[in-house]
Scaffold this active site. Structure first.
Site, PDB file in Angstrom:
ATOM      1  CB  CYS A 180      -0.943   0.093   1.203  1.00  0.00           C
ATOM      2  SG  CYS A 180      -1.918  -1.378   1.467  1.00  0.00           S
TER       3      CYS A 180
ATOM      4  NE  ARG B 132       4.464   1.846  -0.627  1.00  0.00           N
ATOM      5  CZ  ARG B 132       5.595   1.474  -0.072  1.00  0.00           C
ATOM      6  NH1 ARG B 132       6.725   1.713  -0.676  1.00  0.00           N
ATOM      7  NH2 ARG B 132       5.598   0.868   1.088  1.00  0.00           N
TER       8      ARG B 132
ATOM      9  CD1 TRP C  48      -0.668  -5.647  -4.001  1.00  0.00           C
ATOM     10  CD2 TRP C  48      -0.492  -6.559  -1.986  1.00  0.00           C
ATOM     11  NE1 TRP C  48      -0.256  -6.947  -4.165  1.00  0.00           N
ATOM     12  CE2 TRP C  48      -0.141  -7.536  -2.940  1.00  0.00           C
ATOM     13  CE3 TRP C  48      -0.453  -6.920  -0.634  1.00  0.00           C
ATOM     14  CZ2 TRP C  48       0.239  -8.829  -2.594  1.00  0.00           C
ATOM     15  CZ3 TRP C  48      -0.080  -8.210  -0.289  1.00  0.00           C
ATOM     16  CH2 TRP C  48       0.265  -9.143  -1.276  1.00  0.00           C
TER      17      TRP C  48
ATOM     18  CG  ASN D 242       2.186   0.383   3.905  1.00  0.00           C
ATOM     19  OD1 ASN D 242       1.881  -0.753   3.554  1.00  0.00           O
ATOM     20  ND2 ASN D 242       3.396   0.868   3.745  1.00  0.00           N
ATOM     21  N   GLY D 243       0.417  -1.758   6.121  1.00  0.00           N
ATOM     22  CA  GLY D 243       0.988  -2.753   7.041  1.00  0.00           C
ATOM     23  C   GLY D 243      -0.063  -3.760   7.450  1.00  0.00           C
TER      24      GLY D 243
ATOM     25  CD  GLU E  83      15.937 -10.741 -12.430  1.00  0.00           C
ATOM     26  OE1 GLU E  83      15.596 -11.439 -11.464  1.00  0.00           O
ATOM     27  OE2 GLU E  83      15.442  -9.633 -12.659  1.00  0.00           O
TER      28      GLU E  83
ATOM     29  CE  LYS F  35      12.177  -8.429 -13.829  1.00  0.00           C
ATOM     30  NZ  LYS F  35      13.028  -8.534 -12.726  1.00  0.00           N
TER      31      LYS F  35
ATOM     32  CD  GLU G 211       9.003  -9.747 -11.345  1.00  0.00           C
ATOM     33  OE1 GLU G 211       9.032  -9.324 -10.193  1.00  0.00           O
ATOM     34  OE2 GLU G 211       9.872  -9.453 -12.186  1.00  0.00           O
TER      35      GLU G 211
ATOM     36  CG  HIS H  77      19.570 -35.149 -13.583  1.00  0.00           C
ATOM     37  ND1 HIS H  77      20.047 -36.442 -13.474  1.00  0.00           N
ATOM     38  CD2 HIS H  77      20.620 -34.387 -13.960  1.00  0.00           C
ATOM     39  CE1 HIS H  77      21.342 -36.438 -13.760  1.00  0.00           C
ATOM     40  NE2 HIS H  77      21.708 -35.208 -14.067  1.00  0.00           N
TER      41      HIS H  77
ATOM     42  CE  LYS I 259      10.805  -0.904  -7.972  1.00  0.00           C
ATOM     43  NZ  LYS I 259      11.147  -2.133  -8.698  1.00  0.00           N
TER      44      LYS I 259
HETATM   45  C1  G6P Z   1       9.000  -7.453  -4.825  1.00  0.00           C
HETATM   46  C2  G6P Z   1       9.234  -6.849  -6.196  1.00  0.00           C
HETATM   47  C3  G6P Z   1      10.510  -7.431  -6.815  1.00  0.00           C
HETATM   48  C4  G6P Z   1      11.683  -7.226  -5.865  1.00  0.00           C
HETATM   49  C5  G6P Z   1      11.395  -7.825  -4.487  1.00  0.00           C
HETATM   50  C6  G6P Z   1      12.468  -7.434  -3.467  1.00  0.00           C
HETATM   51  O1  G6P Z   1       8.659  -8.785  -4.968  1.00  0.00           O
HETATM   52  O2  G6P Z   1       8.132  -7.078  -7.035  1.00  0.00           O
HETATM   53  O3  G6P Z   1      10.773  -6.753  -8.030  1.00  0.00           O
HETATM   54  O4  G6P Z   1      12.819  -7.832  -6.411  1.00  0.00           O
HETATM   55  O5  G6P Z   1      10.157  -7.322  -3.994  1.00  0.00           O
HETATM   56  O6  G6P Z   1      12.426  -6.039  -3.290  1.00  0.00           O
HETATM   57  P1  G6P Z   1      13.602  -5.205  -2.667  1.00  0.00           P
HETATM   58  O7  G6P Z   1      13.088  -3.803  -2.589  1.00  0.00           O
HETATM   59  O8  G6P Z   1      13.879  -5.797  -1.310  1.00  0.00           O
HETATM   60  O9  G6P Z   1      14.781  -5.340  -3.565  1.00  0.00           O
END
Ligand code: G6P
Length: 612
Positions: free
Chosen positions: A2, A27, A74, A100-101, A487, A491, A494, A510, A607
Site C-alpha cells: 500500500c 505499491r 494492496w 500501510n501494514g 532472473e 521477469k 512477472e 534429470h 514493488k
Molecule cells: C517485490 C518486487 C521485486 C523485488 C522484491 C524485493 O517482490 O516485485 O521486483 O525484487 O520485492 O524487493 P527489494 O526492494 O527488497 O529489492
C-alpha cells in the site's frame, strides 16, 4: 504494501493527494481513497480499482480542503472493494485513518471494541485503528491540546504488527498525525506546507527536504511546523535531509513505460554505481570500515534477499568464493529467518534490497544481528529502514525505480556486489592482484557494452512476437548464466504471466527434459567460453525434441537449428550477468506489450513488499 500520501498547506489537497497516489501505485493498485476536512467535517471519497477510478466519483474535482490523507491499496485483509478501501473512519466520524501494514492482533482488538459497542463496516484489520483512537480519546478526561496525540499514542501501544499510519481528526482540524513501525513513511518539508509519503520520489516534485521517520516516532504536522515525539510523547529533534534525485527521474520522460525507461537507464545507473566506488581504479566504499583482520576471521558469508535482489546474490556468489576464498550461501529472506541458520560472530551477512523496506529481508537482518553476526545492507534508497538497522550500509546509484519489475536496480546490485567482492579480495590478498586489476578494467567497459546491446533490439522484439502466445517457456544456463536464467524467467512470469522455469543446463536430463516437446520455447544463455560446448550439447538435446531455441551468447556459435542468436559483448564471467540479463529484460517487456498488458503494474504484485 500500500502507498500513503498526505498534505497540509494552503493549496487544495485533492489534486496533490491524487498525484502522489498515482506515483505510489506501484505499491498497490486494487483500490484507492482520500479524506479531507471541509466545513469542519471529514470528507472521505474512495473507490475500487486503480487510482484513476477516483475520478469517477461525483465531486472529486470540487474538493476544497487544504489538509488531507490518501491511500492506494494492496489487499491483505478483505477483498478489494469500496468498503475495504481506505481511509477508514471511527463510528462517530471523528477520525479518519489510512494504514500501510498489518495489524496482527486486530481480531482481539475488534472483539474488545465490539464489546464496548463499536460497529464495523469493513473486513479490514485497519478499521480497528480509528475506533481505538476514538475509544482512548473518549476515555481521556484531560482536555488539552495533546488529547488526540495521547489517543494515538495509546492506540499504538495496543497494536501488534507493522504500520505506517496517517490520522485526520475533526477535533484538530489544522493538524495531522502520522506514525510508523516497520513500514516506510517520510515527511517532505515545504514552505507553509508539509507533505507525507511512503517514499521520496512520489513527492520529489514538491520538495527536496525530508525528515526520515524512525520506528515508533509520532509526528504532529501543521502548515508551518512539524513536531516529533517518541513513543512516550516526549519531544525529540530530527534533522532535515536534502535529497539529490531530480523529480524528472521519477517521470516517464517520453518512454511508453517506466520499465522501458529504466532498462535504458542502465548504462547511467552502472556508470554512477561504479563511479561512486571506483575512483581511478582505487576502490573506496563510503560507510564501510572493514579491516583485513575482520575479513580474515570470517568463516562464511550469507547473501540474503527476496525476488530479483536475491538473484543478484546468486549471480555474484562466485566472486566472493573465488577471489576471497570464503564460502558463500545465498538465501531467500523468508526461508533464512525461519530455518535457524548457523550464524555467529564470524559470519558476515549481506542483505540486498532495492527499496530497503522488504519486511522479510529486514527481519532476516535483525535475526542475524541478535546472533552476533555483522550485517551489511545494500540498498538503492538512502535512509531506508534496512540501512538504519544494519552495521554497514552501502548504496547502488540507480535512481528511483518505479516499474514493479526490477531492471536497473538488479544490474546496479550485481555491479556493486562485484565491487564489494573485489574490495574484500584486495584486503585479503588471497589471489593475484592482476586478476582484480583486470576485473576493474572490465567493469569500466560495462556501461558502453550495455549501450551497445540497447542500440539494436529488433531481433529480441521479433522473437518475442513469434512466441508471445505461448503458455510455457524454459530458461537454461550454467554457472553465472544459470543465475541470469533465473532472473530472465522471473521477469517473464512477472510481466507477461507466462509460466516459465529456469534450470541449470546440466540438470535438464534429470527430469525437466520430459516436458520438452514440439514447439516448446527454450531460452539458453551461454557466455562462459569454458562451458559453451557443454551448453550447446544441452541445446542440441532440446532441439532434437522439437524445441524452438533462443540463444544469448558472447561466443561464436554457428548452428542453423537455433531459431535466434543474440550476440552480446564479451566480458569477465563474473560480470556477464550484467550484460546477458538485458536481452532477457527486453524479451519479457516486448512479450508483455504484445499481450497488451500493463507492464509497469502487473497483476497481484507490488514493488515494495512490506508484509511477510
Ligand atoms: C517485490 C518486487 C521485486 C523485488 C522484491 C524485493 O517482490 O516485485 O521486483 O525484487 O520485492 O524487493 P527489494 O526492494 O527488497 O529489492
Amino acid at each position: 504494501m500500500c502507498g500513503i500520501v498526505g498534505y497540509i498547506g494552503n493549496k487544495k489537497a485533492g489534486p496533490i493527494l491524487i498525484n502522489g497516489l498515482l506515483r505510489l501505485e506501484y505499491r498497490g493498485y486494487d483500490s484507492a481513497g482520500i479524506a479531507t476536512i471541509e466545513n469542519d467535517n471529514i470528507k472521505v471519497m474512495k473507490n475500487k480499482g486503480r487510482v484513476n477510478n477516483l475520478y469517477e466519483l461525483d465531486g472529486i474535482n470540487n474538493l476544497v480542503g487544504t489538509i488531507g490523507i490518501a491511500h492506494t491499496r494492496w489487499a491483505t485483509h478483505g477483498k478489494p472493494s469500496k468498503e475495504n478501501s481506505h481511509p477508514h473512519m471511527d463510528n462517530s466520524n471523528s477520525f479518519a485513518v489510512v494504514h500501510n501494514g498489518i495489524i496482527e492482533n486486530y481480531h482481539e482488538l475488534k472483539t474488545f471494541l465490539i464489546e464496548k459497542g463499536y460497529k464495523f463496516v469493513s473486513s479490514t484489520d485497519t478499521e480497528v485503528i480509528p475506533n481505538l483512537i476514538h475509544y482512548y480519546f473518549s476515555q481521556d478526561k484531560l482536555n488539552d491540546d495533546k488529547k488526540v496525540l495521547r489517543a494515538v499514542k495509546n492506540t499504538c501501544n495496543s497494536l501488534k504488527g507493522s504500520y505506517a499510519i496517517e490520522i485526520l481528526s475533526k477535533y484538530n482540524k489544522d493538524k495531522m498525525i502520522v506514525t510508523r513501525k516497520d513500514n516506510p513513511l517520510v515527511i517532505g518539508k515545504g514552505n507553509g506546507e508539509n507533505y507525507i509519503s511512503s517514499d521520496i520520489p512520489a513527492i520529489l516534485s514538491y520538495t527536496k527536504d525530508f525528515y526520515l521517520l524512525d520506528d515508533n516516532e509520532i509526528v504532529e504536522l501543521s502548515r508551518d511546523d512539524v513536531k516529533f515525539y517518541n513513543k512516550e510523547l516526549r519531544s525529540i529533534k530530527k534533522q532535515v535531509k536534502s535529497i539529490e534525485w531530480g523529480a524528472l527521474s521519477a517521470e516517464k520522460d517520453g518512454y511508453d513505460d517506466f520499465m522501458l525507461k529504466e532498462i535504458y537507464e542502465q548504462p547511467k545507473a552502472i556508470r554512477e554505481t561504479v563511479g561512486a566506488k571506483l575512483d581511478n581504479g582505487h576502490i573506496e566504499i563510503d560507510g564501510l570500515e572493514i579491516t583485513k583482520e575482520y575479513l580474515e576471521s570470517i568463516n562464511k558469508i550469507y547473501i540474503v534477499a527476496c525476488g530479483t535482489a536475491m538473484h543478484a546474490g546468486v549471480a555474484t556468489k562466485s566472486i566472493f568464493e573465488r577471489l576471497c576464498k570464503i564460502p558463500v550461501e545465498v538465501d531467500i529472506a523468508s526461508e533464512f529467518r525461519y530455518r535457524n541458520p548457523l550464524i555467529d560472530e564470524k559470519t558476515l551477512t549481506i542483505y540486498v534490497s532495492q527499496s530497503g523496506e522488504t519486511a522479510d529481508t529486514i527481519a532476516a537482518l535483525k535475526l542475524a544481528k541478535l546472533k552476533g553476526a555483522k550485517t551489511l545492507a545494500i540498498s538503492n534508497v538512502i535512509g531506508s529502514s534496512i540501512t538504519r538497522e544494519a552495521d554497514y550500509s552501502i548504496y547502488t546509484h540507480a535512481g528511483p525505480e518505479i516499474a514493479v519489475a526490477s531492471t536497473k536496480a538488479y544490474t546496479s546490485q550485481v555491479v556493486l556486489l562485484n565491487i564489494l567482492g573485489m574490495y574484500f579480495a584486495e584486503k585479503l590478498e588471497r589471489v593475484d592482484r592482476d586478476i582484480i586489476n583486470k576485473l576493474k578494467e572490465d567493469i569500466f567497459k560495462l556501461p558502453t557494452q550495455v549501450e551497445e546491446i540497447l542500440k539494436d533490439t529488433n531481433r529480441i522484439h521479433k522473437f518475442a512476437k513469434k512466441v508471445y502466445k505461448e503458455k510455457d517457456m524454459f530458461f537454461l544456463g550454467r554457472g553465472t548464466d544459470y543465475a541470469v536464467s533465473m532472473e530472465g524467467s522471473l521477469k517473464l512470469k512477472e510481466i507477461s504471466y507466462i509460466h516459465s522455469e529456469s534450470y541449470a543446463s546440466g540438470e535438464l536430463k534429470h527430469g525437466p527434459i520430459a516436458l520438452i516437446e514440439n514447439g516448446v520455447t527454450v531460452i539458453a544463455i551461454m557466455t562462459n567460453s569454458e562451458l559453451v560446448e557443454k551448453s550447446i550439447s544441452n541445446v542440441e538435446e532440446v532441439i532434437t525434441r522439437g524445441a524452438k531455441v533462443f540463444v544469448i551468447t558472447s561466443e561464436e556459435i554457428d548452428n542453423d537449428e537455433i531459431s535466434e542468436i543474440i550476440k552480446i559483448p564479451k566480458t569477465n564471467t563474473f560480470l556477464s550477468p550484467i550484460l546477458s540479463v538485458i536481452p532477457m529484460q527486453l524479451f519479457a517487456y516486448y512479450i508483455s506489450k504484445e499481450k497488451g498488458l500493463d507492464v509497469d503494474k502487473p497483476r497481484n504484485l507490488a514493488k515494495s513488499v512490506t508484509v511477510e
